[in-house]
Enzyme design. Structure first.
Site, mmCIF file in Angstrom:
data_model
loop_
_atom_site.group_PDB
_atom_site.id
_atom_site.type_symbol
_atom_site.label_atom_id
_atom_site.label_comp_id
_atom_site.label_asym_id
_atom_site.label_seq_id
_atom_site.Cartn_x
_atom_site.Cartn_y
_atom_site.Cartn_z
ATOM 1 N N LYS C 103 0.382 -1.226 0.183
ATOM 2 C CA LYS C 103 -0.297 -0.314 -0.042
ATOM 3 C C LYS C 103 1.118 0.890 0.385
ATOM 4 C CE LYS C 103 -3.216 3.094 2.917
ATOM 5 N NZ LYS C 103 -3.662 3.387 3.272
ATOM 6 N N GLY C 164 -8.823 9.111 9.372
ATOM 7 C CA GLY C 164 -9.197 9.334 10.890
ATOM 8 C C GLY C 164 -10.005 10.320 10.744
ATOM 9 N N ALA C 190 -9.743 5.401 4.076
ATOM 10 C CA ALA C 190 -9.375 6.853 5.056
ATOM 11 C C ALA C 190 -11.012 7.769 4.746
ATOM 12 C CB ALA C 190 -8.375 7.887 4.287
ATOM 13 N N GLY C 191 -11.558 7.797 5.562
ATOM 14 C CA GLY C 191 -12.054 8.732 5.590
ATOM 15 C C GLY C 191 -13.519 7.955 6.757
ATOM 16 N N ASN C 212 -9.790 1.872 9.055
ATOM 17 C CA ASN C 212 -8.438 1.505 10.188
ATOM 18 C C ASN C 212 -9.041 2.265 11.459
ATOM 19 O OD1 ASN C 212 -7.127 1.711 12.887
ATOM 20 N ND2 ASN C 212 -4.609 1.439 11.016
ATOM 21 N N THR C 213 -9.208 3.574 11.386
ATOM 22 C CA THR C 213 -9.557 4.301 12.273
ATOM 23 C C THR C 213 -10.674 4.588 12.833
ATOM 24 O OG1 THR C 213 -7.967 5.476 11.845
ATOM 25 C CG2 THR C 213 -9.597 6.946 13.447
#
Lengths: 66, 263, 263, 66, 263, 263, 66, 66
Positions: C103, C164, C190-191, C212-213
């Site tokens: 990645k 995040g 992301a987001g 992830n977050t």
């Protein structure tokens, strides 16, 4: 004898009860409920409830809906 | 992983938070497959005049899995009186039961299909007095919702958008206010277009959703029913799991220290 | 009901369309439980300097289920050169493999954590020439995405919102353009903030998401991981099922004829 | 002998190879990769690759990341 | 360039489509300056008990430019009866007039400040029968709006968002439906936060807006009043000018031919 | 009321914050009327090969009011080199001037008309080194914007949406980030559809807007030009005036005390 | 004589009319309207309308509002 | 003499300067700028700048654009 059934004026034999009306209309196959002149006729009383000239009857069942 | 949080709607304990309608399917087999795929435990049905000409026609009820609770609606009624009469007949059709469940729906006009809050409230008061457990379809006005709750309804079911529009939740602010004040379950009824709409509503904390057209009108109704099932569960779980806050500037998910080449 | 449509990402056949990160968990057991709940088959890991002081400390890899494919990232790199060196080390860490998956993430600055499209493209070209299978994290500019695809990347991974931030998909128009032109898988990276964000992206037709977050930062990460799993499946199924069109005025789901009292 | 390992200047015994350096640093427990003066040292060469004065080494492993 | 299209509201011909309130200003001079900057020709006032202790206190009316039409409201009333009594007193305060204008506002509760559609309708019917020209503040339910119009109201004034919330137009879909059906002027009352909210509503085709808190509560009320004035005019002009359609893929504004270097 | 806050763009002091294009008008008289109605002080023009066949054809410049500053653009260029050559010719067309202003526009492809950030940056660096004052059209990536500013551009001009799409500001989050970091004027270029789009961007704090298709393509271009003029002013004034905060629950604009009938 | 004026019980001189009440209360400075026992008293009748024991009066004026 | 002007190959009289070319093309009416073989020819040099066989010329002007 004339009665309005589900909005249609029908010519019916004399002396029908709700039960015999349903048989007459071959409406047995489905689960139905009957309103006579604006009031529900309980299933328990279908055999006794005699129809009268000019009755307005609603015979309903369940159909698909949301 | 399954989340165990049943809820009680009109006296029925339900583990599925998706209630589905039975209207507008191209045929009964498709409907039955969709009902099963949806995992619903409660399905809505309409009350209509028996078709005196249609002899020996297949009956809807033969195609609804027996374990599913029937929720008769008053769709098609445009005033309180017709809605009340329809509920009384529905009770008879359901073969009694002490406190029959009904979905009260009093529409204002065939063009918008929007609920008539005034007539709905009138009918709700009458039906509650006759012992019905009333689940009223209403607009997204928090005041209408509060009055229906005060009238003794077992839940409030505000629209997300007009019936069959597929616009999803048009006004989350109004729904939030309804949720803030409600002490009975809040079910979003009407307007859902796709799975993410369900997840979004559930994440706001509604108790469940009622969906019909978005499933029956999809190109593959059975697949969409399965999608809605998962989306409702996903939204409920996310609501329980506690999402991260929104912020314009984020945070790294990988540590920013220990990168090669740094001093 | 399960939908059978595997997809191929960087040469790996995957049935789960949710890729999850391993960062920012409060402890390894929670991380492992969340990874399992997510149903992910591919997980991202970062490459960092070994901590020379931390003797005998538990290793991340002991807590990642063996069957999961590792996707090393270049998080923390702010220029192409560092990213390339990090990928070479990652290949070594992965014990070779013909065409290692990476990645690629080259950030512009620690404040916004936004990708540097120019440096990312430079690194991508180098890595492709060295035989890497590159999954690049990029902004939501369709032109950046096209150039990365032309550079030989195995997928394009536009952000939904900053890393995040939890803002969800900020610009569906841009994503739609990226989808219209892409011939490689499009992964939203992301987001994401909550489950409905996943469903919404999947319904637009993206091949998958990387989260992830939103999982590790949730109050209950394991439950949120499960929510995301279902939401991704729900969104994919809804995409396949073909949603109803949106319209301002809807259609009745119950028949409007046969209502009692009518003439 | 001095070398910069992961950004820190260390005083190391003479004649270390990458392999013995890792043992010296007790870095065996984890899966690691080593870069020497900007180029990766393949695992296969860890035993032969001799370190030299002023080497810049990076020893990395996998950590949690998104 | 000025657009000449007056409109008639409750029998008054107006060229300004911005109606402003007189509440919550830090002092009367600021209010007067803001009223003038807004270009409003009609201003709302509340009817309240005379403060028997406040001797010789300056009067609101001295600070409202004489040429501005007063629109008394029934703010603070939570039922139809109080609202009707308040209107009768307002008529007396206005020194009669054949068909006095009133802004009917019946709120449901002090927490949400949302209108009580049921009580508002009841009051409207009574007031119309007494010859009032009724401008009712209502929710954004098209059915409530239609009933108020059918009751003989001179306009309908749906909220954009709750009073003082500054959220702007929360539900354009509902407003569009109200506009589609209304034969009387539609005025967006409450919810405006800033100038663009005004422009947006006007572009949808509403006849005007009623604004108070967004002006009186701004850091510079006089400047904001001027901003609202221009925004209302801009929105009206844009509505009349006929905007370009929205599309995902645009068109070049410069010719693509005749570029140098081409063959 | 007029707000006095001129701003400087590429060395020119401007009191109008609306820059308009001269493309796609049905005829020159309409264009001229629209330019005047817009109140613009700066207008964009394209550089194209002289049509050798069109003898004695009316010239664009005869229809642009003399007091308006010309801003030549590089529309139609798809690489840095063509854009640089076009600017050099534009400088010659403008009869020199020390530091000529140019709108740098390097597109990626005719389908999306999106800017090619990489080529735009390359051209910007070259043009700045040759003494041009560069106003670059770019995507809404804050990183691209920062690099252009670092390259010495006199402003950054991110798109609101694709050229001619009329979608308005698609990603306010990205624009906010650009505004947070920029030390040069930020001009929203492309994407505007109607007046409220202008007001909305100005309220966020951008220095100005550049509009072409939304005016020339409107059913009444002159009226729309006037609408845009007012909307830009309204948005600027609202930005300066300081709007009220948004909240879910509002506040009464009329006093809740002193209502008749209360105790 | 006692009367409730704007929600407060007041002790008032006998024989007041609406007009003299307003003077007594120094309520002349503003444009006001009066409701007596739920019904508006038109300005034209302020001079004649005699107050009675136990009257409930509302005296209102315009204040700022939205 | 042949030259490519605005992408078209033209047969031109010998000995033209940029200025006489513009006159020849009746391109005087508009404000124009000229590029010869990739480099701008400043207006001041239009009279001197002699064209040569195979020149590639671009003659541009302002048109409407956004």
């Amino acid at each position: 004898m004339r009665a309005t059934v589900n909005g249609e004026l029908l010519l019916l034999p004399e002396g029908l009860t709700v039960l015999t009306l349903l048989q007459h209309l071959k409406a047995g196959k489905d689960r139905v409920a009957v309103e006579r002149n604006g009031a529900v006729v309980k299933k328990a009383r279908h055999a006794e409830e005699l129809l009268a000239e000019g009755d307005v009857l609603e015979i309903v069942t369940f159909v698909g809906g949301g | 992983m399954a989340l165990m949080d049943d809820f009680v709607l009109g006296g029925r304990k339900l583990s599925s938070r998706l209630i589905v309608g039975t209207g507008k399917y191209k045929d009964f087999p498709t409907m039955k497959a969709a009902l099963l795929a949806s995992g619903a435990e409660m399905v809505t049905v309409a009350v209509r005049r028996l078709d005196l000409k249609a002899q020996g026609e297949a009956s809807l009820l033969h195609w609804i899995p027996k374990e599913m609770v029937l929720l008769p609606n008053t769709a098609g009624c445009f005033n309180a009186e017709d809605a009340v009469r329809t509920c009384r007949l529905a009770r008879e059709l359901e073969l009694g039961g002490e406190n029959p469940l009904v979905k009260l729906e009093v529409l204002s006009d065939p063009a918008t299909l929007l609920p008539d809050a005034e007539e709905t409230l009138k009918a709700a008061r009458q039906l509650v007095s006759e012992g019905f457990r009333v689940l009223p379809y209403t607009n997204d006005d928090p005041v209408s919702a509060r009055k229906l709750e005060e009238a003794g309804c077992a839940a409030v079911m505000p629209l997300g958008a007009p019936i069959g529009s597929g616009l999803g939740l048009r006004n989350p602010y109004a729904l939030q206010m309804i949720l803030d004040q409600a002490k009975v379950p809040v079910i979003v009824d009407a307007g859902v277009g796709t799975a993410s709409d369900c997840a979004l509503c559930m994440e706001m904390g509604v108790s469940g959703l009622l969906v019909n057209t978005a499933i029956s009108g999809a190109q593959d109704p059975v697949l969409m029913a399965g999608a809605m099932k998962l989306a409702v569960e996903a939204g409920r779980m996310a609501f329980k799991a506690g999402r991260i806050p929104r912020k314009l500037y984020g945070n790294a998910s990988s540590p920013l220290s220990g990168v090669i080449g740094s001093r």
